[in-house]
Write a protein that holds these residues in place. Structure first.
Motif, PDB file in Angstrom:
ATOM      1  N   MET A   1     145.715  50.217  41.730  1.00  0.00           N
ATOM      2  CA  MET A   1     144.531  50.222  40.894  1.00  0.00           C
ATOM      3  C   MET A   1     143.797  48.900  41.066  1.00  0.00           C
ATOM      4  SD  MET A   1     144.302  53.122  39.322  1.00  0.00           S
ATOM      5  CE  MET A   1     142.934  52.692  38.271  1.00  0.00           C
ATOM      6  N   THR A   2     142.483  49.011  41.125  1.00  0.00           N
ATOM      7  CA  THR A   2     141.649  47.813  41.122  1.00  0.00           C
ATOM      8  C   THR A   2     140.670  47.917  39.962  1.00  0.00           C
ATOM      9  OG1 THR A   2     140.003  48.745  42.623  1.00  0.00           O
ATOM     10  CG2 THR A   2     141.806  47.495  43.628  1.00  0.00           C
ATOM     11  N   LEU A   3     140.265  46.760  39.466  1.00  0.00           N
ATOM     12  CA  LEU A   3     139.293  46.680  38.392  1.00  0.00           C
ATOM     13  C   LEU A   3     138.138  45.827  38.896  1.00  0.00           C
ATOM     14  CD1 LEU A   3     139.869  46.099  34.697  1.00  0.00           C
ATOM     15  CD2 LEU A   3     138.397  44.532  35.910  1.00  0.00           C
ATOM     16  N   GLU A   4     136.939  46.355  38.779  1.00  0.00           N
ATOM     17  CA  GLU A   4     135.740  45.640  39.213  1.00  0.00           C
ATOM     18  C   GLU A   4     134.815  45.466  38.013  1.00  0.00           C
ATOM     19  OE1 GLU A   4     131.882  46.981  41.686  1.00  0.00           O
ATOM     20  OE2 GLU A   4     133.780  47.187  42.756  1.00  0.00           O
ATOM     21  N   ILE A   5     134.379  44.238  37.775  1.00  0.00           N
ATOM     22  CA  ILE A   5     133.432  43.959  36.696  1.00  0.00           C
ATOM     23  C   ILE A   5     132.023  44.029  37.288  1.00  0.00           C
ATOM     24  CG2 ILE A   5     132.634  42.274  34.993  1.00  0.00           C
ATOM     25  CD1 ILE A   5     135.469  43.258  34.456  1.00  0.00           C
ATOM     26  N   ASN A   6     131.178  44.879  36.709  1.00  0.00           N
ATOM     27  CA  ASN A   6     129.797  45.011  37.181  1.00  0.00           C
ATOM     28  C   ASN A   6     128.845  44.122  36.397  1.00  0.00           C
ATOM     29  OD1 ASN A   6     130.644  46.921  39.018  1.00  0.00           O
ATOM     30  ND2 ASN A   6     130.151  48.630  37.685  1.00  0.00           N
ATOM     31  N   SER A   7     129.054  43.993  35.088  1.00  0.00           N
ATOM     32  CA  SER A   7     128.172  43.140  34.288  1.00  0.00           C
ATOM     33  C   SER A   7     128.869  42.678  33.023  1.00  0.00           C
ATOM     34  CB  SER A   7     126.869  43.869  33.930  1.00  0.00           C
ATOM     35  OG  SER A   7     127.099  44.877  32.981  1.00  0.00           O
ATOM     36  N   VAL A   8     128.435  41.520  32.559  1.00  0.00           N
ATOM     37  CA  VAL A   8     128.862  40.960  31.279  1.00  0.00           C
ATOM     38  C   VAL A   8     127.558  40.545  30.605  1.00  0.00           C
ATOM     39  CG1 VAL A   8     130.255  39.207  30.116  1.00  0.00           C
ATOM     40  CG2 VAL A   8     131.016  40.151  32.315  1.00  0.00           C
ATOM     41  N   GLN A   9     127.101  41.366  29.695  1.00  0.00           N
ATOM     42  CA  GLN A   9     125.750  41.244  29.146  1.00  0.00           C
ATOM     43  C   GLN A   9     125.789  40.880  27.671  1.00  0.00           C
ATOM     44  OE1 GLN A   9     122.847  41.886  31.036  1.00  0.00           O
ATOM     45  NE2 GLN A   9     121.709  41.146  29.283  1.00  0.00           N
ATOM     46  N   ARG A  10     125.067  39.808  27.321  1.00  0.00           N
ATOM     47  CA  ARG A  10     124.903  39.443  25.909  1.00  0.00           C
ATOM     48  C   ARG A  10     123.810  40.333  25.335  1.00  0.00           C
ATOM     49  NH1 ARG A  10     126.357  34.646  23.367  1.00  0.00           N
ATOM     50  NH2 ARG A  10     126.632  33.637  25.383  1.00  0.00           N
ATOM     51  N   ASP A  11     124.131  41.066  24.272  1.00  0.00           N
ATOM     52  CA  ASP A  11     123.186  41.974  23.637  1.00  0.00           C
ATOM     53  C   ASP A  11     122.514  41.288  22.456  1.00  0.00           C
ATOM     54  OD1 ASP A  11     124.105  43.983  25.401  1.00  0.00           O
ATOM     55  OD2 ASP A  11     125.696  44.538  24.005  1.00  0.00           O
ATOM     56  N   ALA A  12     121.319  41.738  22.111  1.00  0.00           N
ATOM     57  CA  ALA A  12     120.550  41.139  21.016  1.00  0.00           C
ATOM     58  C   ALA A  12     121.283  41.209  19.671  1.00  0.00           C
ATOM     59  CB  ALA A  12     119.189  41.830  20.899  1.00  0.00           C
ATOM     60  N   GLY A  13     122.148  42.182  19.479  1.00  0.00           N
ATOM     61  CA  GLY A  13     122.829  42.367  18.198  1.00  0.00           C
ATOM     62  C   GLY A  13     124.027  41.471  17.972  1.00  0.00           C
ATOM     63  N   GLY A  14     124.275  40.502  18.862  1.00  0.00           N
ATOM     64  CA  GLY A  14     125.412  39.600  18.681  1.00  0.00           C
ATOM     65  C   GLY A  14     126.686  40.095  19.335  1.00  0.00           C
ATOM     66  N   PHE A  15     126.529  40.906  20.379  1.00  0.00           N
ATOM     67  CA  PHE A  15     127.679  41.457  21.085  1.00  0.00           C
ATOM     68  C   PHE A  15     127.636  41.058  22.557  1.00  0.00           C
ATOM     69  CE2 PHE A  15     126.264  44.636  17.921  1.00  0.00           C
ATOM     70  CZ  PHE A  15     127.317  44.498  17.031  1.00  0.00           C
ATOM     71  N   VAL A  16     128.774  41.171  23.213  1.00  0.00           N
ATOM     72  CA  VAL A  16     128.864  41.064  24.663  1.00  0.00           C
ATOM     73  C   VAL A  16     129.477  42.364  25.150  1.00  0.00           C
ATOM     74  CG1 VAL A  16     130.060  39.945  26.589  1.00  0.00           C
ATOM     75  CG2 VAL A  16     129.026  38.554  24.802  1.00  0.00           C
ATOM     76  N   THR A  17     128.811  43.021  26.095  1.00  0.00           N
ATOM     77  CA  THR A  17     129.318  44.268  26.658  1.00  0.00           C
ATOM     78  C   THR A  17     129.721  44.029  28.102  1.00  0.00           C
ATOM     79  OG1 THR A  17     127.889  45.565  25.207  1.00  0.00           O
ATOM     80  CG2 THR A  17     128.809  46.694  27.122  1.00  0.00           C
TER      81      THR A  17
ATOM     82  N   ASP B   1     143.158  59.818  39.393  1.00  0.00           N
ATOM     83  CA  ASP B   1     143.579  60.461  40.644  1.00  0.00           C
ATOM     84  C   ASP B   1     143.343  59.552  41.847  1.00  0.00           C
ATOM     85  OD1 ASP B   1     144.386  62.811  39.385  1.00  0.00           O
ATOM     86  OD2 ASP B   1     142.372  63.675  39.511  1.00  0.00           O
ATOM     87  N   PRO B   2     144.050  59.785  42.955  1.00  0.00           N
ATOM     88  CA  PRO B   2     143.829  58.976  44.153  1.00  0.00           C
ATOM     89  C   PRO B   2     142.354  59.023  44.570  1.00  0.00           C
ATOM     90  CG  PRO B   2     145.688  60.459  44.465  1.00  0.00           C
ATOM     91  CD  PRO B   2     145.036  60.834  43.170  1.00  0.00           C
ATOM     92  N   GLY B   3     141.783  57.856  44.832  1.00  0.00           N
ATOM     93  CA  GLY B   3     140.389  57.774  45.241  1.00  0.00           C
ATOM     94  C   GLY B   3     139.383  57.869  44.106  1.00  0.00           C
ATOM     95  N   GLN B   4     139.840  58.201  42.922  1.00  0.00           N
ATOM     96  CA  GLN B   4     138.923  58.361  41.781  1.00  0.00           C
ATOM     97  C   GLN B   4     138.441  57.004  41.273  1.00  0.00           C
ATOM     98  OE1 GLN B   4     140.642  60.339  38.358  1.00  0.00           O
ATOM     99  NE2 GLN B   4     138.672  60.537  37.328  1.00  0.00           N
ATOM    100  N   VAL B   5     137.176  56.979  40.860  1.00  0.00           N
ATOM    101  CA  VAL B   5     136.572  55.797  40.248  1.00  0.00           C
ATOM    102  C   VAL B   5     136.178  56.175  38.825  1.00  0.00           C
ATOM    103  CG1 VAL B   5     134.673  54.150  40.350  1.00  0.00           C
ATOM    104  CG2 VAL B   5     135.706  54.992  42.474  1.00  0.00           C
ATOM    105  N   VAL B   6     136.621  55.372  37.864  1.00  0.00           N
ATOM    106  CA  VAL B   6     136.333  55.617  36.455  1.00  0.00           C
ATOM    107  C   VAL B   6     135.511  54.450  35.921  1.00  0.00           C
ATOM    108  CG1 VAL B   6     137.327  55.923  34.156  1.00  0.00           C
ATOM    109  CG2 VAL B   6     138.478  56.909  36.161  1.00  0.00           C
ATOM    110  N   ALA B   7     134.318  54.734  35.429  1.00  0.00           N
ATOM    111  CA  ALA B   7     133.495  53.691  34.815  1.00  0.00           C
ATOM    112  C   ALA B   7     134.099  53.322  33.464  1.00  0.00           C
ATOM    113  CB  ALA B   7     132.068  54.197  34.640  1.00  0.00           C
ATOM    114  N   PHE B   8     134.008  52.044  33.106  1.00  0.00           N
ATOM    115  CA  PHE B   8     134.495  51.630  31.798  1.00  0.00           C
ATOM    116  C   PHE B   8     133.532  50.626  31.176  1.00  0.00           C
ATOM    117  CE2 PHE B   8     136.073  47.986  34.092  1.00  0.00           C
ATOM    118  CZ  PHE B   8     136.008  46.962  33.175  1.00  0.00           C
ATOM    119  N   PHE B   9     133.626  50.518  29.841  1.00  0.00           N
ATOM    120  CA  PHE B   9     132.908  49.486  29.109  1.00  0.00           C
ATOM    121  C   PHE B   9     133.782  49.030  27.959  1.00  0.00           C
ATOM    122  CE2 PHE B   9     132.122  52.809  26.112  1.00  0.00           C
ATOM    123  CZ  PHE B   9     131.903  52.178  24.905  1.00  0.00           C
TER     124      PHE B   9
END
Length: 119
Positions: free
Chosen positions: A1-17, A82-90
């Motif tokens: 398994m590999t984990l790739e970070i696409n973005s770390v975004q500060r939101d106007a409401g005081g959150f980081v996604t 599954d093998p080869g499957q990519v799952v988006a996460f947040f």
């Protein structure tokens, strides 16, 4: 398994996604996702609630936010990849002070990565 970070975004409401992808680069299904949900949410189903952000300069750890029913504000329902499957996460976290621009992202079973906040 590999984990790739696409973005770390500060939101106007005081959150980081944090958004990214989980990818099974192996030849068999990956079913060991229980660790990803962390210790505090073991009884709430599959999720990536075990992720954390650490502000080393501010000496503070941030955990995934939860709603009023203790459900994480993060990707849920990932019990197998599954093998080869990519799952988006947040995963959504409380935002560190505005001057903080760099954090360490950790999720159980993966190496810690230094990430930069945008926005």
């Amino acid at each position: 398994m590999t984990l790739e970070i696409n973005s770390v975004q500060r939101d106007a409401g005081g959150f980081v996604t944090v958004t990214g992808q989980l990818r099974n680069t192996g030849s068999r299904a990956f079913n060991d996702t229980v660790a990803w949900r962390g210790v505090e949410l073991q009884g709430t189903g599959e999720s990536v609630a075990g992720a954390t952000l650490v502000d080393k300069a501010g000496k503070k750890r941030y955990y995934v936010l939860r709603d009023t029913e203790s459900r994480c504000l993060c990707t849920t329902g990932v019990s197998s990849v599954d093998p080869g499957q990519v799952v988006a996460f947040f995963a959504q976290f409380p935002a560190p002070p505005p001057a903080t621009t760099e954090l360490e992202f950790s999720m159980p079973t993966f190496a810690t990565a230094t990430v930069k906040i945008s926005g």
